[in-house]
Design a protein around this motif. Structure first.
Motif, PDB file in Angstrom:
ATOM      1  N   SER A   1       0.806  -1.081  -0.049  1.00  0.00           N
ATOM      2  CA  SER A   1      -0.043   0.073  -0.022  1.00  0.00           C
ATOM      3  C   SER A   1       0.889   1.248   0.177  1.00  0.00           C
ATOM      4  CB  SER A   1      -0.962  -0.044   1.287  1.00  0.00           C
ATOM      5  OG  SER A   1      -1.632   1.165   1.230  1.00  0.00           O
TER       6      SER A   1
ATOM      7  N   GLU B   1       2.259   1.698  -3.394  1.00  0.00           N
ATOM      8  CA  GLU B   1       1.090   2.229  -4.397  1.00  0.00           C
ATOM      9  C   GLU B   1       0.975   3.725  -4.000  1.00  0.00           C
ATOM     10  OE1 GLU B   1      -2.933   0.654  -6.295  1.00  0.00           O
ATOM     11  OE2 GLU B   1      -2.766   0.281  -4.035  1.00  0.00           O
ATOM     12  N   SER B   2       0.962   4.182  -2.734  1.00  0.00           N
ATOM     13  CA  SER B   2       0.683   5.679  -2.477  1.00  0.00           C
ATOM     14  C   SER B   2       1.727   6.652  -3.078  1.00  0.00           C
ATOM     15  CB  SER B   2       0.736   5.549  -0.881  1.00  0.00           C
ATOM     16  OG  SER B   2       1.934   5.627  -0.395  1.00  0.00           O
TER      17      SER B   2
ATOM     18  N   ASP C   1       2.327   6.821  -6.090  1.00  0.00           N
ATOM     19  CA  ASP C   1       1.537   7.327  -7.611  1.00  0.00           C
ATOM     20  C   ASP C   1       2.654   7.313  -8.567  1.00  0.00           C
ATOM     21  OD1 ASP C   1      -0.956   7.713  -6.374  1.00  0.00           O
ATOM     22  OD2 ASP C   1      -0.508   9.697  -5.751  1.00  0.00           O
TER      23      ASP C   1
END
Length: 288
Positions: A262, A265-266, A268
């Motif tokens: 996660s 993914e953060s 971007d």
């Protein structure tokens, strides 16, 4: 994201699973000593460090299988002379008996290190691990010069914990290992933990063509509270898409495995970046 969400996460990316280059399995007596150290984390690090996956070897392997980690090493490392050779034998036997586990090895600056590293390479070791802070040694020591040369020649990656996180050592930071790279510029090195907290200095080592960095614990809320990653360096991570590899430090992490994914993914940086980092780059390094 929770661990139960992880398979759906990598399937959304079109992957067949994950490749994690920074996983630890150790002989029970050694792992128990590591866990006992983490139990005293407030004294060492100034914060609690509960080990999330303090379970049996069988349960930990099942956890990785359920998460979809298709390839991983059982990284071992010594903290004193006389340990490395028997740890290598244990890791070799463990990998031979464990689907998905890639044979790994380690070394320490001691007489005979070049010989047992040569033996490990001949017996199929695909990745090595060294921990400068735990081992409390200078990676530039003469007894390691032949070792670094062998690994550079073989093109076998070595995961190097040379950053000063979570606590500094006498020989941590990008300087000492940078000197090793100046002498062995073709060495395939994976700087553990993105070199935290000296992120910029370790990212600069990618001027050497075979230097990679693993994501172990980076960007997670736990680490950001202690050693935050400078956001102005995020564009460097995008530029280094082929040199950043997934690492987790499983099982010795104070949060669920999904937190690492996660956190990535953060950033971007896009699905292509996630695919490269979480599967393709690690597979290439491990020969899978």
């Amino acid at each position: 994201m929770r661990d139960s969400d992880v398979p759906a996460w990598w399937r959304r990316l079109g992957l067949d699973g994950l490749v994690d280059v920074h996983v630890h399995f150790l002989p029970d007596q050694v792992m128990n000593a590591v866990w006992a150290y983490f139990d005293q984390a407030p004294q060492h690090y100034g914060t609690e460090w509960p080990v999330t996956y303090r379970t049996s070897i069988e349960e930990r392997l099942k956890t990785l299988e359920t998460l979809g980690v298709r390839a991983f090493p059982a990284l071992v490392y010594p903290h004193k002379p006389g340990m490395a050779q028997w740890l290598n034998a244990w890791a070799r036997d463990f990998a031979a008996a464990t689907p998905g586990c890639v044979s790994s090895a380690t070394f320490y600056p001691e007489p005979g290190a070049a010989d047992y590293v040569r033996e490990a390479l001949e017996l199929g070791a695909r990745i090595f691990k060294v921990h400068v802070q735990v081992g409390d040694y200078d990676p530039r020591e003469d007894e390691l010069d032949d070792v670094w040369g062998q690994l550079a020649e073989a093109g076998v990656p070595v995961v190097v914990h040379c950053g000063s996180g979570p606590i500094p050592g006498r020989h941590t930071g990008p300087g000492p290992f940078g000197d090793v790279l100046r002498k062995h510029p073709r060495l395939t090195a994976v700087i553990a933990h993105l070199g935290m907290p000296e992120y910029a200095g370790h990212l600069a080592l990618t001027s050497y063509p075979n230097v990679h960095l693993d994501t172990t614990m980076a960007f997670t809320p736990f680490t950001e509270s202690l050693m935050p990653f400078p956001r102005e360096l995020t564009s460097r991570l995008a530029d280094l898409q082929d040199r950043i590899v997934l690492g987790s430090d499983f099982p010795n992490i104070p949060y669920e495995y999904a937190v690492q994914l996660s956190a990535l993914e953060s950033l971007d940086l896009g699905d292509d970046w996630l695919r490269a980092v979480c599967r393709h780059n690690g597979a290439r390094l491990l020969g899978r």
